[in-house]
Design an enzyme around this catalytic site. Structure first.
Site, short mmCIF file in Angstrom:
data_model
loop_
_atom_site.label_atom_id
_atom_site.label_comp_id
_atom_site.label_asym_id
_atom_site.label_seq_id
_atom_site.Cartn_x
_atom_site.Cartn_y
_atom_site.Cartn_z
CB CYS A 81 -5.82 -3.89 -7.15
SG CYS A 81 -7.11 -4.65 -6.47
CB CYS A 121 -6.94 -4.31 -3.39
SG CYS A 121 -5.94 -5.27 -3.95
CB CYS A 165 5.90 -5.56 -5.71
SG CYS A 165 4.01 -5.00 -4.33
#
Length: 171
Positions: free
Chosen positions: A12, A88, A96
């Site tokens: 998140c 989220c 990422c």
């Protein structure tokens, strides 16, 4: 032959609420089959006190919980993840790091309880809603026969859990 525990990373943005709730719940519900971690792209630097209060009220271990960067898990020597879940919408849309070992990933978006601007009681209710939603998804996840599913089927089931909150019924 006993397989190692599955390593699971919950992501998140702030790593102070939803991902922390998921980490604590899976470590308790996983009964040694899973080792959960959490991290954020822009960690808040502290765990939300409402998250800690809720976890302690439910007798879940909070001793090792801390807000941390997802970069920790992309470094050499970090635990290799089997699964990565974004909890989220902001984290799901971010680029990422590359996770070693090609973990299976899915998006399990949950409304941010920390964004509730109401009274303390309203905030507690928002955290409880997020906790209930995450615990239902995690319960469905841990009930899957992970060692019997190929990667594509597993990804499909994990995405369905994220969309519905429960394991899909076979058709």
């Amino acid at each position: 032959m006993k397989r190692h525990a599955y390593n699971v990373l919950f992501l998140c943005t702030g790593n102070s609420a939803r991902s922390i709730l998921a980490e604590a719940w899976l470590n308790a519900a996983g009964k040694g089959r899973f080792k959960a971690y959490s991290a954020g792209s822009q960690p808040a630097g502290r765990v939300n006190p409402y998250a800690l209060e809720l976890l302690q009220k439910n007798r879940l271990d909070t001793a090792e919980l801390r807000s941390k960067s997802w970069d920790e898990f992309a470094q050499p020597g970090a635990p290799e993840m089997d699964f990565v879940f974004t909890v989220c919408d902001n984290a799901a849309g971010e680029v990422c790091p590359v996770w070693p070992g090609r973990p299976v990933s899915a998006h399990w978006g949950v409304d941010d309880p920390a964004a509730d601007g109401g009274s303390a009681e309203d905030k507690r209710k928002a955290f409880l809603r997020a906790y209930v939603e995450l615990s239902a998804r995690i319960s469905s996840f841990v009930s899957l026969p992970l060692d019997k599913l190929d990667r594509l089927v597993l990804e499909k089931k994990l995405n369905e859990i994220g969309a519905t909150g429960s394991t899909p019924v076979e058709s």
